[in-house]
Design an enzyme around this catalytic site. Sequence first.
Site, short mmCIF file in Angstrom:
data_model
loop_
_atom_site.label_atom_id
_atom_site.label_comp_id
_atom_site.label_asym_id
_atom_site.label_seq_id
_atom_site.Cartn_x
_atom_site.Cartn_y
_atom_site.Cartn_z
N ASP A 39 0.84 -1.21 0.00
CA ASP A 39 0.00 0.00 0.00
C ASP A 39 0.87 1.26 0.00
O ASP A 39 0.65 2.18 -0.77
CB ASP A 39 -0.95 0.00 1.21
CG ASP A 39 -0.24 -0.25 2.54
OD1 ASP A 39 0.98 -0.56 2.55
OD2 ASP A 39 -0.91 -0.14 3.59
N ILE A 40 1.88 1.29 0.87
CA ILE A 40 2.64 2.53 1.05
C ILE A 40 4.06 2.22 1.51
O ILE A 40 4.27 1.28 2.28
CB ILE A 40 1.89 3.45 2.05
CG1 ILE A 40 2.56 4.82 2.15
CG2 ILE A 40 1.74 2.83 3.41
CD1 ILE A 40 1.64 5.87 2.76
N ASP A 67 7.32 4.09 3.29
CA ASP A 67 7.77 5.28 4.00
C ASP A 67 9.27 5.11 4.29
O ASP A 67 10.11 5.49 3.49
CB ASP A 67 6.92 5.41 5.27
CG ASP A 67 7.19 6.69 6.03
OD1 ASP A 67 7.89 7.56 5.50
OD2 ASP A 67 6.70 6.82 7.17
N SER A 68 9.62 4.51 5.43
CA SER A 68 11.04 4.28 5.73
C SER A 68 11.63 3.23 4.79
O SER A 68 12.85 3.19 4.59
CB SER A 68 11.19 3.80 7.17
OG SER A 68 10.67 2.50 7.32
N ALA A 69 10.79 2.36 4.23
CA ALA A 69 11.18 1.24 3.34
C ALA A 69 11.75 0.05 4.12
O ALA A 69 12.21 -0.92 3.51
CB ALA A 69 12.12 1.66 2.22
N ILE A 70 11.69 0.11 5.44
CA ILE A 70 12.21 -1.00 6.25
C ILE A 70 11.39 -2.28 6.01
O ILE A 70 11.92 -3.37 5.86
CB ILE A 70 12.22 -0.61 7.75
CG1 ILE A 70 13.30 0.45 7.99
CG2 ILE A 70 12.45 -1.82 8.64
CD1 ILE A 70 13.28 1.09 9.37
N THR A 71 10.07 -2.13 5.93
CA THR A 71 9.19 -3.29 5.73
C THR A 71 9.45 -3.94 4.37
O THR A 71 9.62 -5.16 4.27
CB THR A 71 7.71 -2.88 5.83
OG1 THR A 71 7.51 -2.14 7.03
CG2 THR A 71 6.79 -4.09 5.82
P1 IMP Z 1 7.78 1.50 6.19
O1 IMP Z 1 8.42 0.22 6.67
O2 IMP Z 1 8.11 2.67 7.08
O3 IMP Z 1 8.09 1.79 4.74
O4 IMP Z 1 6.23 1.35 6.31
C1 IMP Z 1 5.53 0.42 5.60
C2 IMP Z 1 4.21 0.05 6.25
O5 IMP Z 1 3.84 0.97 7.27
C3 IMP Z 1 3.11 0.10 5.23
O6 IMP Z 1 2.92 -1.16 4.65
C4 IMP Z 1 1.92 0.54 6.03
O7 IMP Z 1 1.28 -0.58 6.58
C5 IMP Z 1 2.50 1.36 7.15
N1 IMP Z 1 2.43 2.82 6.87
C6 IMP Z 1 3.43 3.64 6.48
N2 IMP Z 1 3.00 4.90 6.32
C7 IMP Z 1 1.69 4.86 6.59
C8 IMP Z 1 0.65 5.87 6.55
O8 IMP Z 1 0.85 7.05 6.25
N3 IMP Z 1 -0.59 5.43 6.89
C9 IMP Z 1 -0.87 4.14 7.21
N4 IMP Z 1 0.04 3.19 7.24
C10 IMP Z 1 1.32 3.54 6.93
#
Ligand code: IMP
Length: 208
Positions: A123-124, A126-130
């Site tokens: 879906d999204i 952000d940090s890209a860690i996931t």
């Molecule tokens: P990351 O590991 O920081 O890139 O985050 C990835 C996961 O965090 C996504 O798959 C979402 O489930 C959740 N996430 C990140 N940003 C948002 C947001 O703005 N709203 C809701 N969920 C988010």
Amino acid sequence: MSDAATPTAAAPPVRNYAMSCKTLVTQEQIWAATAKCAKQIAADYRQYNLTESNPLYLLCVLKGSFIFTADLARFLCDEGVPVKLEFICASSYGSDVKTSGEVRLLLDVRDPVEDRHLMIVEDIVDSAITLQYLKRFLQAKKPASLKTVVLLDKPSGRKVSLEVDYPVITIPHAFVIGYGMDFAESYRELRDVCVLKKEYYEKPASKL
Ligand code: IMP
């Protein structure tokens, strides 16, 4: 056919949500961008001669990408791309608006994916860690190919360096809800991607 059943090109309705201060991307904008992305994927994967027995595996990352995956699968169908669906679940947020930085895998794929063409559907980012965690985890299963498609890319939030293969829409730094995305498991059902009002994550739900 009666008029009631005729699709019209009328402007989409404006939808307002009490918990949102701004609609960032409407469902109609998402559909247009996803259709374009599906065309690109179809063109890029022609080299693999995808068939029912050699399909593109869409790996829907639960829970946030369930609506996006459903729409992407149907736009790929429009382009003649055969797909199969698998579901994985990873969590790094809990019920906060910031990543915990620690990813937990809650659900693995059901079928073996060795020698398969895999597309992680997020879906999204952000940090890209996931996504980095999921890419490494799935690469270890020795797929024929592994790519990523992400509805919303927030490049300003990167903590690890990662290029998304198919970023559909780029958004600025904001915590968003809707179109599958949640805050503390609420608001996934909104049709549009919206910015959550500050008071909704700063106050306990009972005070709203
Ligand atoms: P990351 O590991 O920081 O890139 O985050 C990835 C996961 O965090 C996504 O798959 C979402 O489930 C959740 N996430 C990140 N940003 C948002 C947001 O703005 N709203 C809701 N969920 C988010």
